[in-house]
Design a protein around this motif. Structure first.
Motif, short mmCIF file in Angstrom:
data_model
loop_
_atom_site.label_atom_id
_atom_site.label_comp_id
_atom_site.label_asym_id
_atom_site.label_seq_id
_atom_site.Cartn_x
_atom_site.Cartn_y
_atom_site.Cartn_z
N ALA A 1 11.66 -8.67 -18.42
CA ALA A 1 10.28 -8.48 -18.00
C ALA A 1 10.08 -7.10 -17.41
O ALA A 1 9.08 -6.43 -17.70
CB ALA A 1 9.89 -9.56 -16.98
N ILE A 2 11.04 -6.64 -16.61
CA ILE A 2 10.91 -5.31 -16.01
C ILE A 2 10.92 -4.24 -17.10
O ILE A 2 10.13 -3.29 -17.07
CB ILE A 2 12.03 -5.06 -14.99
CG1 ILE A 2 11.94 -6.06 -13.86
CG2 ILE A 2 11.95 -3.65 -14.44
CD1 ILE A 2 13.05 -5.93 -12.84
N ALA B 1 17.35 -5.08 -2.77
CA ALA B 1 16.74 -6.40 -2.91
C ALA B 1 17.51 -7.21 -3.94
O ALA B 1 17.77 -8.40 -3.75
CB ALA B 1 15.27 -6.27 -3.32
N LEU B 2 17.90 -6.55 -5.05
CA LEU B 2 18.65 -7.25 -6.09
C LEU B 2 19.98 -7.75 -5.53
O LEU B 2 20.38 -8.89 -5.78
CB LEU B 2 18.89 -6.30 -7.27
CG LEU B 2 19.47 -6.94 -8.52
CD1 LEU B 2 18.50 -7.94 -9.09
CD2 LEU B 2 19.78 -5.88 -9.55
N PHE B 3 20.64 -6.90 -4.74
CA PHE B 3 21.91 -7.31 -4.14
C PHE B 3 21.69 -8.49 -3.20
O PHE B 3 22.41 -9.49 -3.25
CB PHE B 3 22.51 -6.12 -3.38
CG PHE B 3 23.85 -6.40 -2.77
CD1 PHE B 3 23.97 -6.90 -1.49
CD2 PHE B 3 25.00 -6.16 -3.48
CE1 PHE B 3 25.20 -7.16 -0.92
CE2 PHE B 3 26.26 -6.41 -2.92
CZ PHE B 3 26.35 -6.91 -1.64
N VAL C 1 9.44 -8.84 -4.62
CA VAL C 1 9.73 -7.46 -4.24
C VAL C 1 9.47 -6.52 -5.41
O VAL C 1 8.83 -5.47 -5.25
CB VAL C 1 11.19 -7.32 -3.74
CG1 VAL C 1 11.56 -5.86 -3.61
CG2 VAL C 1 11.36 -8.02 -2.42
N THR C 2 9.92 -6.89 -6.61
CA THR C 2 9.83 -5.95 -7.73
C THR C 2 8.40 -5.77 -8.20
O THR C 2 7.92 -4.66 -8.34
CB THR C 2 10.68 -6.46 -8.90
OG1 THR C 2 11.93 -6.86 -8.40
CG2 THR C 2 10.85 -5.39 -9.94
N PHE C 3 7.72 -6.89 -8.49
CA PHE C 3 6.41 -6.75 -9.12
C PHE C 3 5.29 -6.64 -8.12
O PHE C 3 4.22 -6.13 -8.45
CB PHE C 3 6.16 -7.94 -10.04
CG PHE C 3 6.98 -7.87 -11.29
CD1 PHE C 3 8.12 -8.63 -11.43
CD2 PHE C 3 6.60 -7.05 -12.32
CE1 PHE C 3 8.87 -8.56 -12.58
CE2 PHE C 3 7.34 -6.97 -13.48
CZ PHE C 3 8.49 -7.72 -13.61
N ALA D 1 0.81 -1.21 0.00
CA ALA D 1 0.00 0.00 0.00
C ALA D 1 0.85 1.26 0.00
O ALA D 1 0.41 2.29 -0.50
CB ALA D 1 -0.92 -0.02 1.21
N SER D 2 2.05 1.18 0.55
CA SER D 2 2.83 2.42 0.67
C SER D 2 3.42 2.79 -0.68
O SER D 2 3.79 1.94 -1.47
CB SER D 2 3.94 2.21 1.69
OG SER D 2 4.93 1.40 1.14
N THR D 3 3.51 4.10 -0.91
CA THR D 3 4.13 4.55 -2.16
C THR D 3 5.44 5.22 -1.82
O THR D 3 5.53 5.99 -0.87
CB THR D 3 3.25 5.57 -2.89
OG1 THR D 3 2.83 6.55 -1.93
CG2 THR D 3 2.05 4.91 -3.51
N LEU D 4 6.45 4.92 -2.60
CA LEU D 4 7.77 5.47 -2.33
C LEU D 4 8.16 6.42 -3.44
O LEU D 4 7.77 6.24 -4.58
CB LEU D 4 8.80 4.33 -2.26
CG LEU D 4 8.57 3.29 -1.19
CD1 LEU D 4 9.46 2.10 -1.43
CD2 LEU D 4 8.91 3.89 0.17
N SER D 5 8.97 7.42 -3.09
CA SER D 5 9.51 8.27 -4.14
C SER D 5 10.53 7.48 -4.94
O SER D 5 11.05 6.47 -4.47
CB SER D 5 10.17 9.49 -3.51
OG SER D 5 11.26 9.06 -2.74
N THR D 6 10.82 7.98 -6.14
CA THR D 6 11.68 7.21 -7.05
C THR D 6 13.04 6.87 -6.46
O THR D 6 13.47 5.72 -6.55
CB THR D 6 11.86 7.95 -8.38
OG1 THR D 6 10.58 8.29 -8.88
CG2 THR D 6 12.58 7.08 -9.38
N PRO D 7 13.76 7.81 -5.83
CA PRO D 7 15.08 7.42 -5.30
C PRO D 7 14.98 6.31 -4.27
O PRO D 7 15.78 5.38 -4.28
CB PRO D 7 15.61 8.70 -4.66
CG PRO D 7 14.82 9.80 -5.23
CD PRO D 7 13.51 9.25 -5.62
N TRP D 8 13.97 6.41 -3.37
CA TRP D 8 13.84 5.38 -2.35
C TRP D 8 13.44 4.05 -2.97
O TRP D 8 13.94 2.99 -2.58
CB TRP D 8 12.79 5.79 -1.30
CG TRP D 8 13.34 6.73 -0.29
CD1 TRP D 8 12.92 8.00 -0.06
CD2 TRP D 8 14.39 6.47 0.64
NE1 TRP D 8 13.65 8.56 0.95
CE2 TRP D 8 14.56 7.65 1.40
CE3 TRP D 8 15.21 5.39 0.92
CZ2 TRP D 8 15.51 7.77 2.41
CZ3 TRP D 8 16.16 5.50 1.91
CH2 TRP D 8 16.30 6.68 2.66
N ALA D 9 12.54 4.11 -3.93
CA ALA D 9 12.13 2.85 -4.57
C ALA D 9 13.32 2.21 -5.28
O ALA D 9 13.50 0.99 -5.23
CB ALA D 9 11.00 3.12 -5.56
#
Lengths: 222, 316, 667
Positions: free
Chosen positions: C324-325, C218-220, C265-267, C203-211
């Motif tokens: 896919a991304i 997560a990728l790391f 995490v991504t999708f 539900a939470s929305t993050l700004s682009t830098p934080w996202a």
């Protein structure tokens, strides 16, 4: 694919062959073949300029084509062949490191040039604007050719190939440069060739070879 | 599927089986003619295969069942590939079974099984040949896939019959991207079929063999099947080249018997010219050192990628 | 709370059964009969049950539950949605085969007692399952940690050997480095609500830098668990060190939980990933794939070879995720769905193929005691079941039709075909080159697998001790057969599998390939592109031609077959040492891709009376990245070490200073 007129197809083909010749020069080991490839590039430029002149009816392009033929297909290669024979390097073979790696770098450069040229090509108004990417690619590939070589003759060929690319770029974007500029550039190249020729003899006298790595010994020891 | 479609399918497989040794013989005859030698009869490969079938099979004591199975699998994979390539017509019932990528996979099955069979006996030459063949193979496969990519960019599909169909209806024009890919394809064909400049098919020196080294232990009917499969591979590659670059002459889509009948002389003519061209290429080239072969394949790959980039840029 | 017979409850119950089956092994830890004949097969049955429950419930709506275990104010949430179901099917079906094999594999006297191994094994399985259903950060991290710890104990099962201990240590270290990154990513994802349930994160929305930061972390983190370049160094150490069933589970299933994590995490948690994020896993994936397969080609240890091959396949998976991304970000959702199908299918395929191969090596190891390729050979005669079943795995992983490896490769290449339509200037030209790298990696994988199978099973035995090798029987055979059948079925019925996987892609990107109206035996995922693939038809054609040829040859030319000594061009004295060694077979790759390797060579001179030739090939990343980091940490630690003076008065001084500072600050 949309239907394009025959002369435009020929122009596209010339552009593609020009690109191919630049790649061939990147991987070529023998100096005599390098000069012949340069002459072929000049021939492609000549054909492209003639086609463009016929298509657009601009007469100064005919003069430009004649100049290209005279200079880039006949005079400069002949000069280079004479130089090669005088310097006695016609059987020299250049040790190239890692040909597949260089080709890969070349491919990435081509992609970069194409990507770069696409928005610029939108702004141009000529029919051959798509070939601008190829022109940029030829210039950059010639630069890479100069970087990866050790012999002086090959570096000169790379330099001349870069000039070919510039010429092609000017043609595809703006239908050629003003005549005075073209004459000036042609004269510059000719003079540069003569001066370089003299320098080659000096280098060979000093170091007994045309391998430019010898010039590094001129560096001061710190 | 219509009866014409099934007839086309059947005729194609039959033509592949029958014409492949003839094509090989024709290439050898052209090469001899170009080199100012007296050529053997073009029917010589047939005699060779038939002679081998009549012999007793001698198998090494250390061979496993894989060794005996491999020639059949290789032959089966080649015939299955021949069934999917539109050499005579594009209205094939089996066309939905495999597209060009699956076709490359079928050819890979043959290569893998041949290499495994060569390693099965455990001789020095067998494993050497297997290693070299897999080396050529792994470099040729990306180049071939890029060729198919470029062709599929122009036709928006990777199904070989559809590529042929869509190329036929294009206006006749100069396509530099197709020209580049054709050069790349020719180089891949030379490498994969063990022709000069990558491998000498007529060599007798084991240290220079790549393809032949894998057949050293086979005899009689197994050798006959392997040789026939090798001829089929060359035929298949030639037909893939025709479908990708010169599809005119083949019967397009669901047409009648007359188009099918016309496609047979068209195919023969194309094969004749292709054989001559192949012999010419072999005659003017010298065999490369083994470790120059990767450079050769890298050049082929580069041609294919250049074709792709030129297509994306110039739209041609 | 969900009803008692809901799929979620059933899954949780089955996971608990796994844990209990493991615990039962502690009753009689040294009894091979109890652990081997009873508990592991029970674990296999539970796995099958889990797969069936997940598969049957595939298109049902999402189920949630809150478990009352955990801390008082922090209960654990669980959730069963299509993505979890797909991965639960993978876990259950692949682990069933491995458990069956393990039933016959673990014997007394090899380090840890069988009962303890059984406990660790089943806890490992249960924790992996729990990772797949966890619905908040707390439950996820607890399960993730359990997974790491149990697998560490499994890897160091033979803890008497120092190399195995150090491999286990490296594995644990990398697992925890990754876990910290994942935890930090979750910390960012909660976006200020301080609620760590996944629903709050969605539900939470993050700004682009934080996202972007969350995505990269997560990728790391998941990349460290999966073995993505440059975090791959633990994989070739840990997977060979573990017993073979554990290697199979780790390569086949555990690496896929990392893929699950990235997808989740991504999708799901971030929701709408930006298109350019996809370029990072794409580039890393391509580099990993090429690197992994090139290194696999030069290995001399058969399990290290398979470990590097796993690195390659992880690279392919992350390439698909990146694609896919990218497609999703530019709005081409059907192609994003196709790319995700390729990723999920390849995960499933790899679970079966790699497990089969690792189990095959386990059987070889038990029969011969050798892991070194230079001491194996000719085992197809002594161990026919293992050899032929491993052949299925080898052909599958080499990407040959009509087996399963080819289908996922085909799907990925078809997706790459449309990459030039992406409306971004440089990307649309670079992506088709990525297809070439995938094709190169796939072709090299064929090379590596021919080397693996040829040197281990074909040819002649390189050591006389191989003559006593015995074939597998009973449970081991059953496990291998189960996995081989899985490979074959996944290859021959792609339509059904994609239909099932489409349920997950609907959840992730919103669409699934439209397979309605297709024949059941033909795969045509993109209707408007007119491509199709029918593996059953191909198989039928090949089998028909083989049978027809065989019959015709037998009937028409009835020539006998006789055995004779090997021809070998008339050489005569054939010796097993004349075959290719593992190093020899890998030499062309070493020569062509020389810049990938860090090589040390010891070459004899012509005047040597006892000439020796030695080549050591090692990983550039180890020397270039990890050793400097370790040295840096060592120096940092050393510089702080002066605090440890050893005298009581100094320590009392530290306490005094702290007390004085606290008093000054507070007052």
């Amino acid at each position: 694919m949309q239907h394009t007129s025959f002369d435009l197809q020929l122009l596209n083909t010339c552009a593609a062959i020009l690109l191919l010749l630049s790649f061939a020069m990147l991987a070529q080991r023998r100096i005599v073949t390098l000069v012949n490839l340069l002459a072929l590039q000049g021939a492609m430029l000549f054909i492209a300029t003639m086609l463009l002149a016929w298509r657009t009816g601009q007469n100064h392009l005919y003069v430009s084509a004649a100049l290209t033929l005279g200079l880039k297909v006949v005079a400069l290669p002949w000069l280079l062949h004479v130089l090669i024979r005088r310097l006695d390097v016609q059987w020299d073979s250049e040790p190239l490191l890692n040909v597949p790696g260089t080709m890969l770098v070349g491919l990435v450069t081509v992609v970069f040039s194409f990507g770069l040229a696409q928005p610029i090509a939108e702004l141009a108004s000529t029919a051959t604007r798509n070939s601008l990417g190829i022109a940029v690619a030829v210039i950059l590939l010639a630069f890479i050719t100069m970087i990866t070589r050790r012999k002086a003759m090959s570096q000169v060929v790379g330099f001349l190939s870069m000039e070919n690319g510039l010429f092609f770029g000017a043609m595809s974007a703006t239908y050629g440069m003003p005549m005075i500029v073209e004459f000036g550039v042609a004269l510059d190249v000719l003079v540069a060739m003569l001066v370089l020729g003299v320098f080659f003899f000096q280098i060979r006298e000093q170091f007994d070879s045309l391998d430019l790595q010898n010039l590094e010994s001129l560096k001061e020891d710190q | 599927m219509s009866t014409v479609g099934w007839l086309t399918q059947f005729l194609e497989v039959l033509a592949a089986l029958v014409l492949a040794p003839l094509f090989l013989g024709w290439v050898n005859a052209c090469r001899a003619w170009l080199q100012n030698r007296r050529a053997p009869s073009v029917l010589l490969p047939y005699h060779g295969i038939r002679k081998l079938f009549h012999k007793d099979a001698v198998i090494a004591e250390s061979a496993s069942p894989l060794f005996r199975l491999a020639p059949y699998v290789v032959f089966g994979a080649m015939v299955a590939a021949a069934a999917v390539i539109p050499s005579m017509g594009t209205g094939l019932p089996f066309r939905s079974a495999a597209d060009a990528i699956a076709l490359v996979g079928l050819l890979a099955i043959a290569r893998v099984f041949m290499s495994l069979a060569a390693m099965d006996i455990g001789t020095a030459f067998g494993t050497l040949g297997a290693r070299r063949d897999m080396m050529i193979g792994f470099l040729a496969e990306p180049a071939l896939l890029m060729v198919i990519f470029v062709a599929s960019l122009i036709s928006a599909t990777t199904a070989l019959p559809l590529i042929a169909e869509r190329l036929v209806v294009q206006p006749l024009a100069l396509y530099p991207s197709l020209a580049f890919t054709a050069v790349a394809f020719t180089m891949v064909l030379l490498a994969e079929n063990a022709r000069i400049p990558v491998d000498n098919p007529a060599t007798h020196l084991e240290l220079t063999m790549i393809h032949e080294a894998m057949l050293l232990e086979y005899s009689a009917r197994h050798l006959a099947l392997m040789e026939w499969a090798a001829a089929l591979k060359l035929f298949n590659y030639a037909c893939i080249g025709f479908a990708l670059f010169i599809p005119w002459g083949a019967s397009i889509g669901e047409t009648g018997i007359s188009a099918l009948a016309l496609s047979i002389p068209a195919l023969l003519a194309k094969l004749g010219v292709a054989g001559l061209w192949l012999a010419l290429l072999e005659t003017v080239s010298a065999k490369l050192r083994v470790f120059r072969a990767p450079e050769f394949m890298a050049t082929a790959f580069m041609f294919a990628v250049l074709g792709l980039l030129v297509h994306l840029l110039l739209g041609a | 709370m969900a009803p008692i017979d809901s799929p979620l409850t059933l899954c949780l119950a089955l996971l608990a059964c796994w844990a209990l089956a493991g615990a039962a092994g502690l009753l009689r830890p040294n009894s091979v009969a109890l652990v081997g004949r009873a508990l592991f097969p029970l674990g296999a049955v539970i796995g099958v049950g889990l797969a069936i429950v997940a598969a049957v419930s595939l298109n049902e709506p999402v189920e949630r539950a809150t478990l009352l275990i955990g801390l008082p104010d922090l209960p654990m949430h669980v959730r069963l949605d299509n993505l979890s179901r797909v991965f639960l099917v993978l876990l259950g079906s692949a682990s069933a085969g491995v458990s069956l094999f393990a039933a016959g594999y673990f014997r007394k006297g090899e380090g840890t007692a069988p009962g303890v191994l059984g406990l660790e094994y089943h806890l490992f399985l249960a924790s992996m399952g729990f990772v797949l259903v966890a619905d908040d950060a707390y439950a996820f991290m607890v399960a993730w940690e359990t997974m790491a710890l149990t697998s560490y104990f499994l890897v160091t099962a033979q803890h008497g050997i120092p190399e195995i201990r150090s491999a286990g240590f490296l594995y644990l270290l990398m697992a925890h480095v990754g876990a910290i990154a994942i935890l930090l990513s979750f910390g960012i994802l909660q976006g200020g609500t301080w609620l760590f349930s996944f629903d709050a994160m969605r539900a939470s929305t993050l700004s682009t830098p934080w996202a972007t930061a969350a995505f990269l972390l997560a990728l790391f983190g998941f990349g460290a668990k999966a073995g993505l370049l440059p975090l791959h160094v633990w994989l070739p150490e840990a997977h060979p060190a573990a017993p073979s069933p554990v290697s199979a589970l780790m390569s086949g299933v555990m690496l896929k939980t990392a893929v699950y994590g990235v997808l989740r995490v991504t999708f799901d948690l971030i929701g709408d990933p930006l298109w350019w994020w996809g370029l990072i896993p794409l580039a890393l994936g391509l580099a990993t794939a090429l690197f992994g397969v090139v290194f696999a080609a030069v290995q001399t240890d058969m399990k290290r070879l398979l470990a590097y091959s796993s690195v390659e396949n992880i690279g392919v998976l992350f390439t698909g995720i990146g694609l896919a991304i990218v497609f999703n970000g530019v709005g081409m959702t059907e192609l994003a769905a196709l790319a995700l199908i390729a990723v999920l299918y390849h995960s499933l395929n790899h679970a079966f193929m790699k497990s089969l191969l690792f189990l095959g090596t386990g059987a070889v190891l038990h029969a011969t005691g050798e892991r070194n390729l230079g001491r194996l050979g000719g085992l197809i005669h002594r161990m026919p079941w293992v050899a032929w079943l491993t052949l299925v795995g080898v052909l599958a992983i080499a990407g040959l039709p009509p087996l399963n490896g080819f289908v996922s490769e085909w799907l990925l290449l078809q997706t790459f075909l449309f990459a030039h339509e992406v409306p971004q200037p440089f990307v649309n030209m670079l992506l088709p080159l990525g297809a070439a790298i995938v094709a190169l990696a796939a072709a090299l994988a064929g090379y590596v697998m021919v080397k693996f199978f040829g040197i281990v099973f074909l040819g002649q035995p390189r050591e006389p001790s191989l003559a006593v090798a015995h074939d597998v029987d009973g449970f081991e055979k059953a496990g291998l057969v189960w996995l081989a059948i899985g490979c074959v079925l996944l290859g021959l019925l792609p339509n059904q599998v994609i239909h099932a996987l489409g349920a997950a892609t609907v959840q992730l990107v919103g669409t699934a390939p439209d397979l309605a109206g297709q024949s059941w035996w033909m795969l045509a995922p993109l209707a408007e592109r007119d491509v199709s693939y029918a593996p059953l038809v191909l198989l039928a054609v090949i089998v028909a031609v083989v049978a027809a040829t065989f019959l015709i040859v037998r009937v028409v030319y009835r020539r006998p077959v006789r055995r004779a000594p090997t021809w070998d061009c008339g050489f005569g004295r054939l010796d097993p040492r004349m075959q290719d060694t593992a190093e020899g077979f890998g030499q062309p790759i070493r020569h062509i891709f020389v810049s990938f390797f860090e090589m040390e060579r010891e070459l004899p001179s012509p005047l040597d009376l006892a000439p020796r030739y030695r080549v050591t090939v090692s990983d550039r990343f180890w020397k270039g990245v990890y050793l400097p980091i370790a040295a840096l940490l060592q120096r940092a630690a050393n510089s702080v070490a002066w605090l440890q003076q050893g005298r009581i008065s100094v320590y009392l001084t530290y306490s005094f200073i702290t007390l004085v500072v606290l008093l000054a600050v507070m007052l």
